[in-house]
Design a protein around this motif. Structure first.
Motif, PDB file in Angstrom:
ATOM      1  N   ASN A  58      13.484   5.852 -23.119  1.00  0.00           N
ATOM      2  CA  ASN A  58      13.592   7.223 -22.626  1.00  0.00           C
ATOM      3  C   ASN A  58      14.571   7.289 -21.463  1.00  0.00           C
ATOM      4  O   ASN A  58      14.173   7.485 -20.326  1.00  0.00           O
ATOM      5  CB  ASN A  58      12.238   7.699 -22.088  1.00  0.00           C
ATOM      6  N   ILE A  60      17.003   8.683 -18.850  1.00  0.00           N
ATOM      7  CA  ILE A  60      17.103  10.023 -18.298  1.00  0.00           C
ATOM      8  C   ILE A  60      18.468  10.603 -18.684  1.00  0.00           C
ATOM      9  O   ILE A  60      19.491   9.952 -18.483  1.00  0.00           O
ATOM     10  CB  ILE A  60      17.019   9.993 -16.758  1.00  0.00           C
ATOM     11  N   VAL A  64      20.019  15.526 -16.075  1.00  0.00           N
ATOM     12  CA  VAL A  64      18.776  15.448 -15.296  1.00  0.00           C
ATOM     13  C   VAL A  64      18.975  14.502 -14.114  1.00  0.00           C
ATOM     14  O   VAL A  64      18.560  14.774 -12.988  1.00  0.00           O
ATOM     15  CB  VAL A  64      17.599  14.974 -16.181  1.00  0.00           C
ATOM     16  N   LEU A  68      18.434  15.356 -10.251  1.00  0.00           N
ATOM     17  CA  LEU A  68      17.500  14.630  -9.380  1.00  0.00           C
ATOM     18  C   LEU A  68      18.214  14.091  -8.147  1.00  0.00           C
ATOM     19  O   LEU A  68      17.669  14.085  -7.050  1.00  0.00           O
ATOM     20  CB  LEU A  68      16.850  13.468 -10.147  1.00  0.00           C
ATOM     21  N   LYS A  69      19.450  13.648  -8.353  1.00  0.00           N
ATOM     22  CA  LYS A  69      20.221  13.140  -7.218  1.00  0.00           C
ATOM     23  C   LYS A  69      20.453  14.253  -6.183  1.00  0.00           C
ATOM     24  O   LYS A  69      20.269  14.050  -4.990  1.00  0.00           O
ATOM     25  CB  LYS A  69      21.547  12.549  -7.688  1.00  0.00           C
ATOM     26  N   PHE A  71      18.651  16.790  -5.773  1.00  0.00           N
ATOM     27  CA  PHE A  71      17.348  17.081  -5.190  1.00  0.00           C
ATOM     28  C   PHE A  71      17.019  16.095  -4.059  1.00  0.00           C
ATOM     29  O   PHE A  71      16.586  16.482  -2.972  1.00  0.00           O
ATOM     30  CB  PHE A  71      16.299  17.007  -6.306  1.00  0.00           C
TER      31      PHE A  71
ATOM     32  N   PHE B   3      20.949   5.887  -8.049  1.00  0.00           N
ATOM     33  CA  PHE B   3      21.800   7.054  -7.907  1.00  0.00           C
ATOM     34  C   PHE B   3      23.201   6.662  -7.449  1.00  0.00           C
ATOM     35  O   PHE B   3      24.183   7.247  -7.833  1.00  0.00           O
ATOM     36  CB  PHE B   3      21.210   8.021  -6.879  1.00  0.00           C
ATOM     37  N   ALA B  32      13.093   6.519  -4.049  1.00  0.00           N
ATOM     38  CA  ALA B  32      13.363   7.446  -5.162  1.00  0.00           C
ATOM     39  C   ALA B  32      14.202   6.736  -6.225  1.00  0.00           C
ATOM     40  O   ALA B  32      13.970   6.871  -7.426  1.00  0.00           O
ATOM     41  CB  ALA B  32      14.084   8.687  -4.652  1.00  0.00           C
ATOM     42  N   HIS B  36      12.402   6.736  -9.795  1.00  0.00           N
ATOM     43  CA  HIS B  36      12.589   7.971 -10.566  1.00  0.00           C
ATOM     44  C   HIS B  36      12.602   7.740 -12.083  1.00  0.00           C
ATOM     45  O   HIS B  36      12.090   8.555 -12.838  1.00  0.00           O
ATOM     46  CB  HIS B  36      13.829   8.750 -10.101  1.00  0.00           C
ATOM     47  N   GLU B  37      13.134   6.593 -12.508  1.00  0.00           N
ATOM     48  CA  GLU B  37      13.162   6.349 -13.959  1.00  0.00           C
ATOM     49  C   GLU B  37      11.769   6.073 -14.511  1.00  0.00           C
ATOM     50  O   GLU B  37      11.426   6.498 -15.609  1.00  0.00           O
ATOM     51  CB  GLU B  37      14.100   5.197 -14.292  1.00  0.00           C
ATOM     52  N   TYR B  40       9.959   9.408 -14.646  1.00  0.00           N
ATOM     53  CA  TYR B  40      10.473  10.242 -15.743  1.00  0.00           C
ATOM     54  C   TYR B  40       9.990   9.729 -17.092  1.00  0.00           C
ATOM     55  O   TYR B  40       9.517  10.494 -17.944  1.00  0.00           O
ATOM     56  CB  TYR B  40      12.006  10.267 -15.711  1.00  0.00           C
ATOM     57  N   SER B  41      10.089   8.419 -17.290  1.00  0.00           N
ATOM     58  CA  SER B  41       9.721   7.831 -18.584  1.00  0.00           C
ATOM     59  C   SER B  41       8.238   8.048 -18.894  1.00  0.00           C
ATOM     60  O   SER B  41       7.878   8.459 -19.998  1.00  0.00           O
ATOM     61  CB  SER B  41      10.056   6.338 -18.549  1.00  0.00           C
ATOM     62  N   PHE B  44       7.703  11.751 -19.589  1.00  0.00           N
ATOM     63  CA  PHE B  44       8.274  12.171 -20.870  1.00  0.00           C
ATOM     64  C   PHE B  44       7.376  11.719 -22.028  1.00  0.00           C
ATOM     65  O   PHE B  44       7.143  12.460 -22.975  1.00  0.00           O
ATOM     66  CB  PHE B  44       9.695  11.632 -21.044  1.00  0.00           C
ATOM     67  N   ASN B  45       6.850  10.494 -21.912  1.00  0.00           N
ATOM     68  CA  ASN B  45       5.964  10.005 -22.978  1.00  0.00           C
ATOM     69  C   ASN B  45       4.652  10.776 -23.038  1.00  0.00           C
ATOM     70  O   ASN B  45       4.032  10.861 -24.089  1.00  0.00           O
ATOM     71  CB  ASN B  45       5.698   8.510 -22.809  1.00  0.00           C
ATOM     72  N   ARG B  48       6.322  14.773 -23.747  1.00  0.00           N
ATOM     73  CA  ARG B  48       7.330  14.868 -24.815  1.00  0.00           C
ATOM     74  C   ARG B  48       8.221  16.098 -24.620  1.00  0.00           C
ATOM     75  O   ARG B  48       8.544  16.823 -25.540  1.00  0.00           O
ATOM     76  CB  ARG B  48       6.629  14.915 -26.187  1.00  0.00           C
ATOM     77  N   GLN B  54      11.451  16.431 -16.155  1.00  0.00           N
ATOM     78  CA  GLN B  54      12.302  16.634 -14.977  1.00  0.00           C
ATOM     79  C   GLN B  54      11.518  17.307 -13.845  1.00  0.00           C
ATOM     80  O   GLN B  54      11.567  16.880 -12.696  1.00  0.00           O
ATOM     81  CB  GLN B  54      13.502  17.499 -15.362  1.00  0.00           C
ATOM     82  N   THR B  57       9.054  14.863 -12.329  1.00  0.00           N
ATOM     83  CA  THR B  57       9.738  13.840 -11.521  1.00  0.00           C
ATOM     84  C   THR B  57      10.116  14.425 -10.154  1.00  0.00           C
ATOM     85  O   THR B  57       9.889  13.794  -9.115  1.00  0.00           O
ATOM     86  CB  THR B  57      11.000  13.311 -12.253  1.00  0.00           C
ATOM     87  N   GLN B  58      10.651  15.623 -10.154  1.00  0.00           N
ATOM     88  CA  GLN B  58      11.013  16.265  -8.875  1.00  0.00           C
ATOM     89  C   GLN B  58       9.772  16.461  -8.002  1.00  0.00           C
ATOM     90  O   GLN B  58       9.800  16.207  -6.809  1.00  0.00           O
ATOM     91  CB  GLN B  58      11.640  17.625  -9.139  1.00  0.00           C
ATOM     92  N   LEU B  61       8.651  13.183  -6.552  1.00  0.00           N
ATOM     93  CA  LEU B  61       9.560  12.746  -5.480  1.00  0.00           C
ATOM     94  C   LEU B  61       9.319  13.574  -4.219  1.00  0.00           C
ATOM     95  O   LEU B  61       9.363  13.064  -3.099  1.00  0.00           O
ATOM     96  CB  LEU B  61      11.024  12.853  -5.937  1.00  0.00           C
ATOM     97  N   LEU B  62       9.049  14.853  -4.432  1.00  0.00           N
ATOM     98  CA  LEU B  62       8.789  15.728  -3.285  1.00  0.00           C
ATOM     99  C   LEU B  62       7.502  15.310  -2.561  1.00  0.00           C
ATOM    100  O   LEU B  62       7.452  15.299  -1.325  1.00  0.00           O
ATOM    101  CB  LEU B  62       8.682  17.177  -3.764  1.00  0.00           C
TER     102      LEU B  62
END
Lengths: 78, 209
Positions: A58, A60, A64, A68-69, A71, B3, B32, B36-37, B40-41, B44-45, B48, B54, B57-58, B61-62
């Motif tokens: 999965n 990203i 996205v 996120l960056k 953000f 990043f 982060a 983050h991955e 997200y993963s 998402f699983n 779906r 997204q 994840t935000q 992180l917040l």
């Protein structure tokens, strides 16, 4: 000799190598004589592998990722 | 992948967490990057849905940014992050109408009175050896996982997909080790049966060609 039901119940621990040597030997004795259980073990292992390969990928999406960056950048500067 | 190159994790995660707890927000970006991955993963699983993943994840992180200093270190930092992620994902799922899960018991193996297998078991494992995961199989697997009841699904994703240890999963979900193993085994049995239905059919189709 143990039956298929017991073998399948113990399959998780068998594949993780967590059974006592005696119980492990009983399972293997059963498998040697039971093609359906061998098929079951093989397909149980394939299931785990296939699901992992499929769901692990999965990545990203780039859009996205850049959102996120942004953000994170926005927050770290507040 | 992080990043940016400038934020490569030269400092250990432990130190970064200490800094975050002390309110030094410089560590936030690096944490982060590290997480983050994974967030997200996992999301998402569970959902779906890329948009939901997204958002979650935000959101996570917040929370790390705003509440990182309240992390008490009673369990591992990663367990804390996973727990926050699961809660946020479940909140998201509650707001959506979902297909009802099927009963897992209907898809577990069946045995006769003597404890021997009743069904004909085909060995389709060989046909998966050289198989590249194509879109059709991906959809079959995703659909099967989506049908798993939540209790089994989360254990399966954390343990088999994310590769966390049994102990770690027990710690995140506050479950005993036997409970983690039992749920994982039930999930695998359920998924095996779903894939068996697909590959059995796949084999028949191939043979009839």
């Amino acid at each position: 000799m143990i039956c298929c039901k017991e073998c399948i119940e113990l399959l998780h621990d068998y594949l993780d190598g967590e059974l006592s040597p005696e119980i492990e030997a009983s399972l293997e004795e059963h498998f040697a004589d039971c093609p359906p259980c061998i098929a079951f073990v093989n397909t149980y292992k394939s299931t785990t592998r296939l699901c992992k390969d499929t769901l692990k990928s999965n990545d990203i999406p780039d859009t996205v990722k850049s959102r996120l960056k942004e953000f994170v950048d926005k927050n770290k500067n507040t | 992948m992080g990043f940016s190159d400038s934020t490569k994790d030269k400092v250990t995660e432990k130190q970064l967490v200490k800094d975050l707890q002390a309110g030094e927000m410089g560590s936030f970006e690096q944490l982060a990057n590290l997480y983050h991955e994974k967030i997200y993963s996992l999301t998402f699983n569970l959902t779906r849905n890329a948009m939901d993943a997204q958002d979650v994840t935000q959101e996570v992180l917040l929370i790390l940014f705003r509440k990182g200093h309240t992390f008490q270190g009673k369990s591992a930092f990663s367990s804390w992050v996973y727990r926050i992620t699961l809660n946020a994902s479940y909140m998201k799922l509650r707001s959506r109408k979902r297909e009802p899960n099927v009963s897992i018991d209907d898809l577990l193996p069946s045995f006769n009175k003597a404890g021997f297998q009743q069904e004909k078991i085909q060995d389709w494992s060989e046909s998966t050896e050289s198989l590249l995961v194509n879109n059709e199989i991906r959809k079959v697997i995703q659909k099967a996982v989506d049908l798993l009841p939540d209790k089994e699904k989360v254990v399966f994703i954390l343990r088999d997909v994310e590769g966390l240890s049994t102990e770690k999963v027990g710690n995140i979900l506050e479950l005993t080790i036997p409970a983690v193993k039992s749920r994982l085994h039930r999930a695998r049995l359920f998924l095996r049966k779903k894939l068996a239905a697909y590959f059995g059919e796949f084999k028949t189709r191939k043979e009839s060609k």
